[in-house]
Design an enzyme around this catalytic site. Structure first.
Site, PDB file in Angstrom:
ATOM      1  N   ARG A 267      15.524   0.554 -34.321  1.00 12.83           N
ATOM      2  CA  ARG A 267      16.771   0.586 -35.094  1.00 12.83           C
ATOM      3  C   ARG A 267      17.373   1.981 -34.978  1.00 12.83           C
ATOM      4  O   ARG A 267      16.757   2.956 -35.416  1.00 12.83           O
ATOM      5  CB  ARG A 267      16.455   0.252 -36.552  1.00 12.83           C
ATOM      6  CG  ARG A 267      17.636   0.272 -37.500  1.00 12.83           C
ATOM      7  CD  ARG A 267      17.180  -0.058 -38.914  1.00 12.83           C
ATOM      8  NE  ARG A 267      18.270  -0.010 -39.859  1.00 12.83           N
ATOM      9  CZ  ARG A 267      18.713   1.106 -40.431  1.00 12.83           C
ATOM     10  NH1 ARG A 267      18.160   2.259 -40.154  1.00 12.83           N
ATOM     11  NH2 ARG A 267      19.721   1.054 -41.280  1.00 12.83           N
TER      12      ARG A 267
ATOM     13  N   LYS B  90      16.152  10.761 -38.470  1.00 13.74           N
ATOM     14  CA  LYS B  90      15.456  10.964 -39.743  1.00 13.74           C
ATOM     15  C   LYS B  90      14.941  12.391 -39.898  1.00 13.74           C
ATOM     16  O   LYS B  90      14.851  13.147 -38.932  1.00 13.74           O
ATOM     17  CB  LYS B  90      14.352   9.909 -39.920  1.00 13.74           C
ATOM     18  CG  LYS B  90      14.998   8.551 -40.293  1.00 13.74           C
ATOM     19  CD  LYS B  90      14.040   7.469 -40.682  1.00 13.74           C
ATOM     20  CE  LYS B  90      14.847   6.218 -41.073  1.00 13.74           C
ATOM     21  NZ  LYS B  90      14.019   5.016 -41.209  1.00 13.74           N
TER      22      LYS B  90
HETATM   23  C1  7PJ Z   1      15.427   1.701 -42.151  1.00 14.72           C
HETATM   24  C2  7PJ Z   1      16.140   0.598 -42.647  1.00 14.72           C
HETATM   25  C3  7PJ Z   1      14.275   1.489 -41.353  1.00 14.72           C
HETATM   26  C4  7PJ Z   1      14.693  -0.883 -41.626  1.00 14.72           C
HETATM   27  C5  7PJ Z   1      17.088   2.415 -43.323  1.00 14.72           C
HETATM   28  C6  7PJ Z   1      18.244   5.517 -42.365  1.00 14.72           C
HETATM   29  C7  7PJ Z   1      17.814   5.095 -43.721  1.00 14.72           C
HETATM   30  N1  7PJ Z   1      15.784  -0.687 -42.373  1.00 14.72           N
HETATM   31  N2  7PJ Z   1      17.179   1.069 -43.365  1.00 14.72           N
HETATM   32  N3  7PJ Z   1      13.953   0.160 -41.125  1.00 14.72           N
HETATM   33  N4  7PJ Z   1      16.054   2.835 -42.585  1.00 14.72           N
HETATM   34  N5  7PJ Z   1      14.305  -2.131 -41.345  1.00 14.72           N
HETATM   35  O1  7PJ Z   1      18.735   4.737 -41.540  1.00 14.72           O
HETATM   36  O2  7PJ Z   1      18.101   6.749 -42.125  1.00 14.72           O
HETATM   37  O3  7PJ Z   1      13.559   2.385 -40.901  1.00 14.72           O
HETATM   38  S1  7PJ Z   1      18.235   3.424 -44.135  1.00 14.72           S
END
Ligand code: 7PJ
Length: 282
Positions: free
Chosen positions: A260, A225
């Site tokens: 994640r 990020k």
């Molecule tokens: C997240 C997401 C996160 C959850 C994205 C990226 C943007 N879902 N989907 N948590 N971020 N639960 O992966 O950079 O932080 S999309």
């Protein structure tokens, strides 16, 4: 010991679980063309599982800053064949990263057992109904604003108070559709409607929120990020692995139950180290 119920199993958190990101968007695979090959996606899923993925998070709509919304039909077209193929081949829990209830419904029918909603039921509250009816896991992630404005929100004064208030109201909303608490996981939504300092503050003091919501698994996603890029002098997304590992380690040390990420092997190793140290510290 915390645990999390999905439609197919109960996940427990004796150790930190690693959720692997599998994006099915036109630019995600090597040929970068319009054809999204299900075979390529299944190969990628297999690699992520071999490297230790505990959950696969499959998404067909990018929510990064400046992304375009895609239609429900297009999102279904992208994710459903992949979910079907992966669910048939591997016994790995699949979550679908969507904020549209029709997409969630089709994804669950294809084999997804968790719905990951970055809007926590704000964009399409019927996600709550789909989750309750199919008894799937449900991730409620904090964000503010619409799909188009969530990355340009004026920061709130007190981010902890804001997230706490939103967690309470989104849990209540989910429960009003019949989702039971043991199916819900929370996510602070790093990079969504927060300023640079707030992202850092949230990671550094995550334990404050965890103490307030002790029964819910806490998920954190810092992978590649932009706050990492900023600290490292503007490096591109592909150059943010060390920053991802450092920030993930801090999140886990402060109590995150699920992380994640894009880079599995490295994260699984880093998390094992943090878990081992934590298990020897009273
Ligand atoms: C997240 C997401 C996160 C959850 C994205 C990226 C943007 N879902 N989907 N948590 N971020 N639960 O992966 O950079 O932080 S999309």
């Amino acid at each position: 010991m915390k645990s999390w119920q999905t439609s197919r199993r109960r996940l427990s958190f004796e150790r930190t679980l690693v959720m692997a990101i599998l994006n099915i968007t036109p630019d995600s695979f090597s040929d970068g063309g319009e054809f999204l090959s299900v075979d390529d996606a299944v190969k990628q899923a297999e690699k992520l599982i071999e490297e230790g993925a505990d959950i696969l998070d499959i998404g067909g709509e990018s929510t990064r800053p400046n992304s375009q919304r895609v239609s429900a039909e297009e999102e279904i077209h992208r994710v459903v064949p992949v979910i079907e193929a992966v669910a048939k081949r591997f016994d790995v829990p699949i979550s679908v990263d969507t904020s549209k209830s029709v997409v969630a419904e089709k994804a669950v029918e294809a084999g997804a057992e968790i719905i990951n909603d970055i809007s926590a039921l704000r964009f399409d509250e019927k996600i709550g109904e789909v989750a309750a009816r199919h008894k799937t896991g449900l991730i409620l992630m904090h964000s503010r604003g619409t799909f188009e404005t969530m990355h340009s929100q004026e920061p709130v004064e007190d981010i902890f108070a804001e997230i706490s208030k939103t967690f309470h109201s989104s849990i209540k909303k989910a429960e009003s559709f019949g989702v039971k608490p043991e199916y819900i996981a929370l996510d602070i939504g790093i990079g969504f409607s927060k300023n640079f300092e707030q992202n850092l503050e949230l990671l550094g003091k995550l334990d404050k929120l965890i103490t307030e919501f002790p029964d819910y698994p806490m998920l954190v996603g810092t992978s590649r990020k932009s706050f990492i890029g900023k600290i490292l002098g503007g490096v591109a997304a592909g150059e943010r692995l060390s920053g991802t590992l450092a920030s993930t380690a801090i999140a886990v040390w402060n109590g995150a139950n699920i992380v994640r990420v894009h880079d599995l092997k490295e994260t699984v190793e880093a998390v094992k180290i943090v878990d081992a140290i934590r298990n020897n510290t009273n």
